[in-house]
Scaffold this active site. Structure first.
Site, PDB file in Angstrom:
ATOM      1  N   PRO A  25      23.751  86.085  16.538  1.00  0.00           N
ATOM      2  CA  PRO A  25      24.345  86.563  17.789  1.00  0.00           C
ATOM      3  C   PRO A  25      24.241  88.079  17.796  1.00  0.00           C
ATOM      4  CG  PRO A  25      26.062  85.819  16.261  1.00  0.00           C
ATOM      5  CD  PRO A  25      24.747  85.604  15.576  1.00  0.00           C
ATOM      6  N   MET A  26      23.741  88.655  18.876  1.00  0.00           N
ATOM      7  CA  MET A  26      23.708  90.125  18.989  1.00  0.00           C
ATOM      8  C   MET A  26      24.082  90.526  20.406  1.00  0.00           C
ATOM      9  SD  MET A  26      20.533  91.646  16.795  1.00  0.00           S
ATOM     10  CE  MET A  26      19.362  90.393  17.247  1.00  0.00           C
ATOM     11  N   GLN A  79      29.526  82.110  20.212  1.00  0.00           N
ATOM     12  CA  GLN A  79      30.408  82.765  19.243  1.00  0.00           C
ATOM     13  C   GLN A  79      31.553  83.454  19.970  1.00  0.00           C
ATOM     14  OE1 GLN A  79      29.612  86.614  17.361  1.00  0.00           O
ATOM     15  NE2 GLN A  79      29.561  85.564  15.391  1.00  0.00           N
ATOM     16  N   CYS A 109      32.637  91.346  12.880  1.00  0.00           N
ATOM     17  CA  CYS A 109      32.305  92.506  13.719  1.00  0.00           C
ATOM     18  C   CYS A 109      33.028  93.759  13.203  1.00  0.00           C
ATOM     19  CB  CYS A 109      32.693  92.249  15.173  1.00  0.00           C
ATOM     20  SG  CYS A 109      32.318  93.678  16.212  1.00  0.00           S
ATOM     21  N   LYS A 148      31.299  83.304  10.808  1.00  0.00           N
ATOM     22  CA  LYS A 148      30.406  84.364  10.327  1.00  0.00           C
ATOM     23  C   LYS A 148      31.272  85.488   9.776  1.00  0.00           C
ATOM     24  CE  LYS A 148      26.434  87.135  11.862  1.00  0.00           C
ATOM     25  NZ  LYS A 148      26.930  88.465  12.251  1.00  0.00           N
ATOM     26  N   ASN A 209      22.566  86.473   5.519  1.00  0.00           N
ATOM     27  CA  ASN A 209      22.239  87.405   6.608  1.00  0.00           C
ATOM     28  C   ASN A 209      22.270  88.847   6.095  1.00  0.00           C
ATOM     29  OD1 ASN A 209      24.115  88.954   9.151  1.00  0.00           O
ATOM     30  ND2 ASN A 209      21.982  88.421   9.427  1.00  0.00           N
ATOM     31  N   GLY A 210      21.268  89.591   6.534  1.00  0.00           N
ATOM     32  CA  GLY A 210      21.244  91.022   6.254  1.00  0.00           C
ATOM     33  C   GLY A 210      19.914  91.485   5.718  1.00  0.00           C
ATOM     34  N   ASP A 211      19.228  92.305   6.532  1.00  0.00           N
ATOM     35  CA  ASP A 211      18.028  93.030   6.104  1.00  0.00           C
ATOM     36  C   ASP A 211      16.778  92.170   5.947  1.00  0.00           C
ATOM     37  OD1 ASP A 211      19.827  95.088   6.081  1.00  0.00           O
ATOM     38  OD2 ASP A 211      19.902  95.298   3.904  1.00  0.00           O
TER      39      ASP A 211
HETATM   40  C1  LIG Z   1      22.942  95.323  18.604  1.00  0.00           C
HETATM   41  C2  LIG Z   1      23.691  94.404  17.688  1.00  0.00           C
HETATM   42  C3  LIG Z   1      24.634  93.537  18.205  1.00  0.00           C
HETATM   43  C4  LIG Z   1      25.328  92.654  17.371  1.00  0.00           C
HETATM   44  N1  LIG Z   1      26.209  91.769  17.918  1.00  0.00           N
HETATM   45  C5  LIG Z   1      26.786  90.821  17.126  1.00  0.00           C
HETATM   46  C6  LIG Z   1      27.583  89.791  17.680  1.00  0.00           C
HETATM   47  O1  LIG Z   1      27.774  89.695  18.899  1.00  0.00           O
HETATM   48  N2  LIG Z   1      28.136  88.884  16.819  1.00  0.00           N
HETATM   49  C7  LIG Z   1      27.918  88.934  15.461  1.00  0.00           C
HETATM   50  O2  LIG Z   1      28.422  88.090  14.721  1.00  0.00           O
HETATM   51  N3  LIG Z   1      27.161  89.894  14.924  1.00  0.00           N
HETATM   52  C8  LIG Z   1      26.580  90.816  15.721  1.00  0.00           C
HETATM   53  N4  LIG Z   1      25.755  91.747  15.165  1.00  0.00           N
HETATM   54  C9  LIG Z   1      25.476  91.690  13.716  1.00  0.00           C
HETATM   55  C10 LIG Z   1      24.237  90.821  13.452  1.00  0.00           C
HETATM   56  O3  LIG Z   1      24.436  89.507  13.911  1.00  0.00           O
HETATM   57  C11 LIG Z   1      23.895  90.778  11.957  1.00  0.00           C
HETATM   58  O4  LIG Z   1      24.956  90.202  11.259  1.00  0.00           O
HETATM   59  C12 LIG Z   1      23.628  92.162  11.380  1.00  0.00           C
HETATM   60  O5  LIG Z   1      22.828  92.931  12.246  1.00  0.00           O
HETATM   61  C13 LIG Z   1      22.942  92.061  10.009  1.00  0.00           C
HETATM   62  O6  LIG Z   1      21.771  91.300  10.098  1.00  0.00           O
HETATM   63  P1  LIG Z   1      20.308  91.983  10.247  1.00  0.00           P
HETATM   64  O7  LIG Z   1      20.109  92.887   9.056  1.00  0.00           O
HETATM   65  O8  LIG Z   1      19.366  90.815  10.259  1.00  0.00           O
HETATM   66  O9  LIG Z   1      20.312  92.761  11.510  1.00  0.00           O
HETATM   67  C14 LIG Z   1      25.083  92.659  15.971  1.00  0.00           C
HETATM   68  C15 LIG Z   1      24.145  93.548  15.455  1.00  0.00           C
HETATM   69  C16 LIG Z   1      23.446  94.411  16.284  1.00  0.00           C
HETATM   70  C17 LIG Z   1      22.423  95.338  15.675  1.00  0.00           C
END
Ligand SMILES: Cc1cc2nc3c(=O)[nH]c(=O)nc-3n(C[C@H](O)[C@H](O)[C@H](O)COP(=O)(O)O)c2cc1C
Length: 338
Positions: A25-26, A79, A109, A148, A209-211
């Site tokens: 979710p982003m 979510q 978050c 999460k 999750n992460g990176d």
């Molecule tokens: C622009 C943006 C918006 C995000 N919005 C959410 C969200 O709505 N809900 C959530 O659980 N995490 C949110 N995240 C966190 C990501 O889901 C993820 O956990 C985090 O970026 C680490 O994973 P990655 O390294 O693959 O980016 C957001 C991250 C970014 C960069």
């Protein structure tokens, strides 16, 4: 084949044993058109941007627009976040008639406006409230509930093992963990060893999750942790092909190359999807962040971006991209003045 820890999958989710590639979710990013593009390239499931439980209970039109799942025929999760157990329960009740395969709870978050109201990752530092929220939600949910989390609030209060076990006992179907503390926000590196320890600790699936940014980092995260699945966030922005690369790793064939023409045609498809979903102005605005990243590293990328972004209407943006697809990137570079 990557080695994964055998886990206890929720029997209500017959698709879970083979679900490996999760689109995070982003907020502001993972709307319906983008989820569609990502699933076309191999994401098994997508999540809507997080949505405020209180906002849903107040009936805010903008808030409800984020639940853009009507008619979505592939796997999708919604979510919610919040700190008021009654609102979380009521939001759950209101969501149940809508289209969703799982309801995910945001305990990760780091944003100030969320944690100052004790939502998101702040709940990692208030486990009695977190437990009340989970109980309130599961009492109302008719779909499986997932959570999460981050590894903890800060380095002095890392508690993902305790939180993970609690969430498992409370009936979560899986736990996704971003391997950073709240204090880290997005700095430093995600701690994959902590993800590995959570995988060892829990019987239910852990989604790491992460990176993860490409096929190689996907392979390394799974190999290091034996996690059931991997969730990708930033690595998918402007790069839905990451899921095709991950699928190639899963299925043991060479990672596909993406041609410049394909970057253009998928961007065009995405522009059309966003404009159809959000209208001209908002659609164009939303898709820009994807296009800005999509052509990174390509010859002539800066010039192409300038040409695309010179336009505020989708038809002209599409025109530039169609021309680029026909002629190739180098042909679009500005000519040297003689
Ligand atoms: C622009 C943006 C918006 C995000 N919005 C959410 C969200 O709505 N809900 C959530 O659980 N995490 C949110 N995240 C966190 C990501 O889901 C993820 O956990 C985090 O970026 C680490 O994973 P990655 O390294 O693959 O980016 C957001 C991250 C970014 C960069």
């Amino acid at each position: 084949m990557l080695d994964r820890k055998p886990v206890r999958c929720d029997p209500r989710l017959p698709w879970l044993p083979r679900t490996r590639r999760f689109l995070s979710p982003m907020s502001g990013v993972t709307d319906r058109p983008f989820r569609d593009v990502c699933r076309r390239f191999g994401a098994d499931i997508g999540f809507c941007e997080f949505v405020s439980a209180s906002g849903l209970t107040y009936g805010g039109e903008q808030t409800w627009k984020l639940v853009d799942t009507e008619g979505e025929d592939q796997l999708v999760g919604v979510q919610i976040f919040g700190s008021n157990p009654d609102h979380m329960a009521q939001a759950t009740r209101l969501l149940m008639p809508h289209r969703l395969d799982v309801l995910d709870l945001n305990f990760g978050c780091p944003a100030k406006k969320v944690v100052k109201k004790c939502g998101g990752s702040a709940l990692l530092a208030d486990l009695p409230l977190l437990e009340r929220i989970v109980r309130a939600v599961t009492a109302e949910a008719t779909v499986p509930v997932t959570a999460k989390i981050r590894t903890g609030w800060d380095e002095d209060s890392v508690n993902y093992d305790e939180v993970g076990l609690m969430l498992q006992d409370l009936g979560m179907s899986w736990v996704t963990m971003h391997g950073r503390t709240r204090a880290q926000k997005y700095t430093g590196q995600a701690d994959w060893d902590r993800i590995a320890r959570l995988v060892e600790t829990l019987e239910i699936p852990v989604i790491g999750n992460g990176d993860v940014v490409d096929g190689d980092s996907y392979r390394r995260l799974v190999t290091r942790t034996r996690c059931h699945g991997v969730m990708v966030g930033r690595g998918a922005i402007g790069n839905p092909w990451i899921f095709a690369r991950m699928r190639a790793v899963d299925e043991g064939y060479p990672e596909p190359e993406v041609t410049f023409a394909e970057l253009c045609t998928v961007s065009i498809e995405h522009i059309r999807g966003e404009v159809a979903a959000r209208g001209e102005r908002q659609g164009v605005f939303t898709v820009r962040k994807h296009i800005a990243k999509c052509f990174k590293g390509q010859a002539g990328a800066a010039h192409l971006r300038r040409r695309v972004f010179a336009h505020e209407d989708s038809a002209r943006m599409i025109g530039v991209l169609e021309e680029a697809a026909r002629r190739g990137s180098a042909a679009l570079e500005p000519e040297e003045s003689s």
